[in-house]
Structures are given as C-alpha cells and as structure tokens.
Design a protein around this motif. Structure first.
Motif, mmCIF file in Angstrom:
data_model
loop_
_atom_site.group_PDB
_atom_site.id
_atom_site.type_symbol
_atom_site.label_atom_id
_atom_site.label_comp_id
_atom_site.label_asym_id
_atom_site.label_seq_id
_atom_site.Cartn_x
_atom_site.Cartn_y
_atom_site.Cartn_z
ATOM 1 N N TYR A 29 0.985 -1.225 -0.033
ATOM 2 C CA TYR A 29 0.057 -0.154 -0.031
ATOM 3 C C TYR A 29 1.023 1.283 -0.078
ATOM 4 O O TYR A 29 0.286 2.363 0.201
ATOM 5 N N TYR A 30 1.986 1.017 -0.373
ATOM 6 C CA TYR A 30 3.032 2.231 -0.198
ATOM 7 C C TYR A 30 3.554 2.757 -1.598
ATOM 8 O O TYR A 30 3.940 1.634 -2.482
ATOM 9 N N ALA A 31 3.796 3.745 -1.870
ATOM 10 C CA ALA A 31 4.552 4.243 -2.688
ATOM 11 C C ALA A 31 6.031 3.987 -2.424
ATOM 12 O O ALA A 31 6.290 4.376 -1.348
ATOM 13 N N ILE A 32 6.865 3.871 -3.299
ATOM 14 C CA ILE A 32 8.400 3.676 -3.105
ATOM 15 C C ILE A 32 9.080 4.582 -3.803
ATOM 16 O O ILE A 32 8.947 4.500 -4.858
ATOM 17 N N GLY A 33 10.092 5.224 -3.137
ATOM 18 C CA GLY A 33 10.977 6.073 -3.830
ATOM 19 C C GLY A 33 12.381 5.562 -3.657
ATOM 20 O O GLY A 33 12.659 5.157 -2.962
ATOM 21 N N TRP A 34 13.242 5.930 -4.841
ATOM 22 C CA TRP A 34 14.704 5.649 -4.614
ATOM 23 C C TRP A 34 15.327 7.086 -4.731
ATOM 24 O O TRP A 34 15.187 8.022 -5.481
ATOM 25 N N PHE A 35 16.219 7.300 -3.781
ATOM 26 C CA PHE A 35 16.828 8.714 -3.950
ATOM 27 C C PHE A 35 18.303 8.427 -3.609
ATOM 28 O O PHE A 35 18.969 7.259 -3.439
ATOM 29 N N ARG A 36 19.185 9.440 -3.915
ATOM 30 C CA ARG A 36 20.515 8.997 -3.837
ATOM 31 C C ARG A 36 21.235 10.416 -3.238
ATOM 32 O O ARG A 36 20.812 11.391 -3.320
ATOM 33 N N GLN A 37 22.434 9.903 -2.688
ATOM 34 C CA GLN A 37 23.101 11.300 -2.181
ATOM 35 C C GLN A 37 24.521 11.176 -2.201
ATOM 36 O O GLN A 37 25.349 10.002 -2.016
ATOM 37 N N ALA A 38 25.161 11.946 -3.117
ATOM 38 C CA ALA A 38 26.738 12.135 -3.693
ATOM 39 C C ALA A 38 27.322 12.782 -2.410
ATOM 40 O O ALA A 38 26.694 13.840 -1.999
ATOM 41 N N PRO A 39 28.549 12.599 -2.026
ATOM 42 C CA PRO A 39 29.394 13.384 -1.343
ATOM 43 C C PRO A 39 29.497 14.839 -1.477
ATOM 44 O O PRO A 39 29.510 15.200 -2.667
ATOM 45 N N GLY A 40 28.865 15.623 -0.475
ATOM 46 C CA GLY A 40 28.971 17.176 -0.587
ATOM 47 C C GLY A 40 27.831 17.600 -1.354
ATOM 48 O O GLY A 40 27.444 18.822 -1.517
ATOM 49 N N LYS A 41 26.782 16.829 -1.805
ATOM 50 C CA LYS A 41 25.468 17.078 -2.282
ATOM 51 C C LYS A 41 24.280 16.774 -1.582
ATOM 52 O O LYS A 41 24.221 16.105 -0.630
ATOM 53 N N GLU A 42 23.118 17.480 -1.901
ATOM 54 C CA GLU A 42 21.927 17.427 -1.374
ATOM 55 C C GLU A 42 21.454 15.937 -1.823
ATOM 56 O O GLU A 42 21.629 15.397 -2.888
ATOM 57 N N ARG A 43 20.495 15.277 -1.118
ATOM 58 C CA ARG A 43 19.966 14.142 -1.543
ATOM 59 C C ARG A 43 18.864 14.328 -2.637
ATOM 60 O O ARG A 43 18.192 15.340 -2.603
ATOM 61 N N GLU A 44 18.776 13.585 -3.501
ATOM 62 C CA GLU A 44 18.094 13.946 -4.750
ATOM 63 C C GLU A 44 17.193 12.835 -5.000
ATOM 64 O O GLU A 44 17.653 11.597 -4.858
ATOM 65 N N GLY A 45 15.752 12.904 -5.748
ATOM 66 C CA GLY A 45 15.021 11.944 -5.831
ATOM 67 C C GLY A 45 15.536 11.538 -7.398
ATOM 68 O O GLY A 45 15.741 12.270 -8.336
ATOM 69 N N VAL A 46 15.439 10.101 -7.241
ATOM 70 C CA VAL A 46 16.050 9.428 -8.522
ATOM 71 C C VAL A 46 14.452 8.706 -9.295
ATOM 72 O O VAL A 46 14.387 9.194 -10.645
ATOM 73 N N SER A 47 13.888 8.114 -8.852
ATOM 74 C CA SER A 47 12.627 7.403 -9.200
ATOM 75 C C SER A 47 11.811 7.077 -7.903
ATOM 76 O O SER A 47 11.794 6.893 -6.980
ATOM 77 N N CYS A 48 10.299 6.760 -8.479
ATOM 78 C CA CYS A 48 9.465 6.360 -7.550
ATOM 79 C C CYS A 48 8.487 5.745 -8.331
ATOM 80 O O CYS A 48 8.193 5.686 -9.681
ATOM 81 N N SER A 97 6.267 5.461 1.233
ATOM 82 C CA SER A 97 5.240 6.658 1.555
ATOM 83 C C SER A 97 3.991 6.053 1.996
ATOM 84 O O SER A 97 3.478 5.156 1.344
ATOM 85 N N GLU A 98 3.283 6.663 2.835
ATOM 86 C CA GLU A 98 1.921 5.924 3.217
ATOM 87 C C GLU A 98 0.811 6.486 2.198
ATOM 88 O O GLU A 98 -0.195 5.905 1.978
ATOM 89 N N ASP A 99 1.504 7.551 1.404
ATOM 90 C CA ASP A 99 0.713 8.053 0.290
ATOM 91 C C ASP A 99 1.002 7.194 -0.878
ATOM 92 O O ASP A 99 1.981 6.997 -1.351
ATOM 93 N N PRO A 100 -0.038 6.587 -1.508
ATOM 94 C CA PRO A 100 0.157 5.311 -2.419
ATOM 95 C C PRO A 100 0.460 6.100 -3.602
ATOM 96 O O PRO A 100 0.965 5.351 -4.817
ATOM 97 N N LEU A 101 0.429 7.458 -3.853
ATOM 98 C CA LEU A 101 0.944 8.108 -5.106
ATOM 99 C C LEU A 101 2.257 8.198 -5.227
ATOM 100 O O LEU A 101 2.889 8.378 -4.312
ATOM 101 N N CYS A 102 2.883 8.447 -6.480
ATOM 102 C CA CYS A 102 4.385 8.462 -6.582
ATOM 103 C C CYS A 102 4.635 10.095 -6.738
ATOM 104 O O CYS A 102 4.310 10.663 -7.672
#
Length: 122
Positions: A29-48, A97-102
């Motif tokens: 029942y959860y939407a799932i996201g993938w995020f990444r964080q490179a050294p010295g950079k902010e976390r960014e969304g990759v896919s959901c 995410s408890e929100d099922p939408l991406c």
C-alpha cells in the motif's frame, strides 16, 4: 524496516540492480521512492513507483537508463540501473510513503532504509 542492497563497484557503462526489501510490514500500500546522495551534495530523487506499480517517475538524469519495478508478492522494489556513469556514484536510499501515489519529494516519505553504496568508475 527497509533495507536497500545490491550496490557495488562497476565500470562506466555497466549495470547494477538495487533491491529494497521490507521486513515487519508489507509494501503493497506504499509508494516507494529511490533517492541518492553524493558526497557534498543534497539528497536527490531518482525514481518512484506508486503502490500498484502502474505509475512511475524518473529524474531527467536517469531517464532511459534506470527502471523501477515492484514485486509485491516478494515485498520488494527494484531499481535496474543500466549504462551507469561516474556521476551516478552515490549512496542510494529507498523510502516508503504512506501516500500510495508517486511523488519524488523527500518530505513525502515516511520510512527510510539504510543506503547502498554505488560507485561507478570511469
């Protein structure tokens, strides 16, 4: 609890598949996201991917190279990464995410797994 695994060291142009597995709760029942964080950079969304698997989103930087999918029977979400580039090097995190939408905003995600290191050599 979420756990991302499958990271590693790969040469540019290679492929890796990340898996996000859940224990203690079902991902159905959860939407799932993938995020990444490179050294010295902010976390960014990759896919959901939404809860049913019928809707996906990709950041422009990975579109056409990465594919997100889910197998609710195995309680697992995957991120297939092809044609990897050195700039893909980062720690990759999956989140639920408890929100099922991406939606790819970090604030929309309630549960985070430990990251998996992906290193792409040139």
């Amino acid at each position: 609890q979420l756990q991302a695994f499958g990271g590693g060291l790969v040469q540019a142009g290679g492929s890796l598949r990340l898996s996000c597995a859940a224990s203690g709760f079902t991902l159905d029942y959860y939407a799932i996201g993938w995020f990444r964080q490179a050294p010295g950079k902010e976390r960014e969304g990759v896919s959901c991917i939404n809860s049913s698997g019928g809707s996906t989103y990709y950041a422009d930087s990975v579109k056409g190279r990465f594919t997100i999918s889910r197998d609710n029977a195995k309680n697992t979400v995957y991120l297939q990464m092809n044609s990897l580039k050195p700039e893909d090097t980062a720690v990759y995190y999956c989140a639920a995410s408890e929100d099922p939408l991406c939606f790819i905003a970090t604030m929309r995600y309630d549960y985070w797994g430990q990251g998996a290191q992906v290193t792409v050599s040139s």
